[in-house]
Design an enzyme around this catalytic site. Structure first.
Site, mmCIF file in Angstrom:
data_model
loop_
_atom_site.group_PDB
_atom_site.id
_atom_site.type_symbol
_atom_site.label_atom_id
_atom_site.label_comp_id
_atom_site.label_asym_id
_atom_site.label_seq_id
_atom_site.Cartn_x
_atom_site.Cartn_y
_atom_site.Cartn_z
ATOM 1 N N GLU A 79 0.819 -1.207 0.000
ATOM 2 C CA GLU A 79 0.000 0.000 0.000
ATOM 3 C C GLU A 79 0.860 1.267 0.000
ATOM 4 O O GLU A 79 1.791 1.398 0.778
ATOM 5 C CB GLU A 79 -0.932 -0.005 1.215
ATOM 6 C CG GLU A 79 -1.928 -1.158 1.230
ATOM 7 C CD GLU A 79 -2.908 -1.133 0.065
ATOM 8 O OE1 GLU A 79 -3.008 -0.101 -0.617
ATOM 9 O OE2 GLU A 79 -3.582 -2.158 -0.147
ATOM 10 N N CYS A 142 -8.371 -1.631 8.031
ATOM 11 C CA CYS A 142 -6.991 -1.669 7.531
ATOM 12 C C CYS A 142 -6.465 -0.255 7.265
ATOM 13 O O CYS A 142 -5.387 0.110 7.738
ATOM 14 C CB CYS A 142 -6.903 -2.519 6.265
ATOM 15 S SG CYS A 142 -7.032 -4.298 6.564
ATOM 16 N N HIS A 165 -1.342 -5.639 2.159
ATOM 17 C CA HIS A 165 -2.560 -6.435 2.098
ATOM 18 C C HIS A 165 -2.244 -7.791 1.481
ATOM 19 O O HIS A 165 -1.446 -7.881 0.542
ATOM 20 C CB HIS A 165 -3.631 -5.747 1.249
ATOM 21 C CG HIS A 165 -4.612 -4.949 2.031
ATOM 22 N ND1 HIS A 165 -4.857 -3.604 1.786
ATOM 23 C CD2 HIS A 165 -5.445 -5.296 3.056
ATOM 24 C CE1 HIS A 165 -5.788 -3.169 2.631
ATOM 25 N NE2 HIS A 165 -6.153 -4.180 3.406
#
Length: 213
Positions: A79, A142, A165
């Site tokens: 991410e 998250c 993730h």
């Protein structure tokens, strides 16, 4: 000190591969002589950030990699950015379902990961594990945790962190479903590669890893 985190099960699942991957990655990295701890976070808005903050205070890590499940994705997602927005499509494990709320009141609109996500992309791919740089961590717990992490690290000079993730593990996919999955062993190795790459690179590589939509 390196801190890895994963989440408890949520959404009716009996397990969460993010936590299993964090635990396995801890074992791998400890075997290489690194000081690593792993902490399981609750899948609850607010409580996840609090538990993470307590771990940061207790351990004072130089590197933090938080891991979460992104069911439906077919690869490990590194991410890039966390946004200051809680907008839950489903309730969390405590029944909370915030809509259009700040993660941190009056906090910046977003934080970028301080991990070398593009260098890690190359390294994870070279290890034979499908990976991508992701431009969204969603707006569920998250992203909430990712934003809280980066907000906390903003006041900890020298400490770096980010979010990864992982897909479903094969045991989560019902028979006959076409949902993608990945063995937890591969997820764990990917997390370990991210840690190794982050320790080796203080700055990121410059290469195209964006998206058109």
């Amino acid at each position: 000190m390196i801190l890895l985190t994963g989440f408890e099960p949520f959404g009716g699942q009996s397990g969460n591969p993010s936590w299993e991957a964090a635990v396995r990655a801890r074992t791998i990295l400890r075997g290489e002589g690194l000081a690593v701890e792993a902490v399981e976070l609750p899948c609850v808005f607010g409580e996840a950030a609090t538990a993470l903050g307590e771990a940061l205070e207790a351990l004072e890590p130089e590197l933090v990699v938080c891991v979460g499940q992104a069911g439906g994705r077919d690869r490990v997602s590194l991410e890039r950015i966390a946004i200051n927005c809680d907008d839950a499509p489903i309730p969390d494990n405590a029944g909370n379902q915030p809509v259009d709320c700040d993660v941190v009141t009056d906090g910046p609109a977003a934080y970028f990961s301080s991990l070398p996500v593009k260098a890690a992309l190359g390294a994870v791919t070279m290890a034979g594990i499908p990976a991508e740089v992701s431009q969204t961590a969603g707006t569920y717990v998250c992203n909430h945790t990712f934003y809280a992490l980066m907000h906390a690290l903003a006041s900890r000079p020298g400490a770096r962190g980010g979010f990864v993730h992982v897909p479903y593990d094969p045991g989560q996919v019902p028979a006959g479903s076409a949902a993608p999955s990945m063995p937890v062993a591969s997820m764990a190795e990917a997390v370990a590669v991210v840690v190794r790459t982050s320790l080796a690179h203080s700055t990121d590589l410059r290469l195209a890893a964006g998206s058109t939509h």
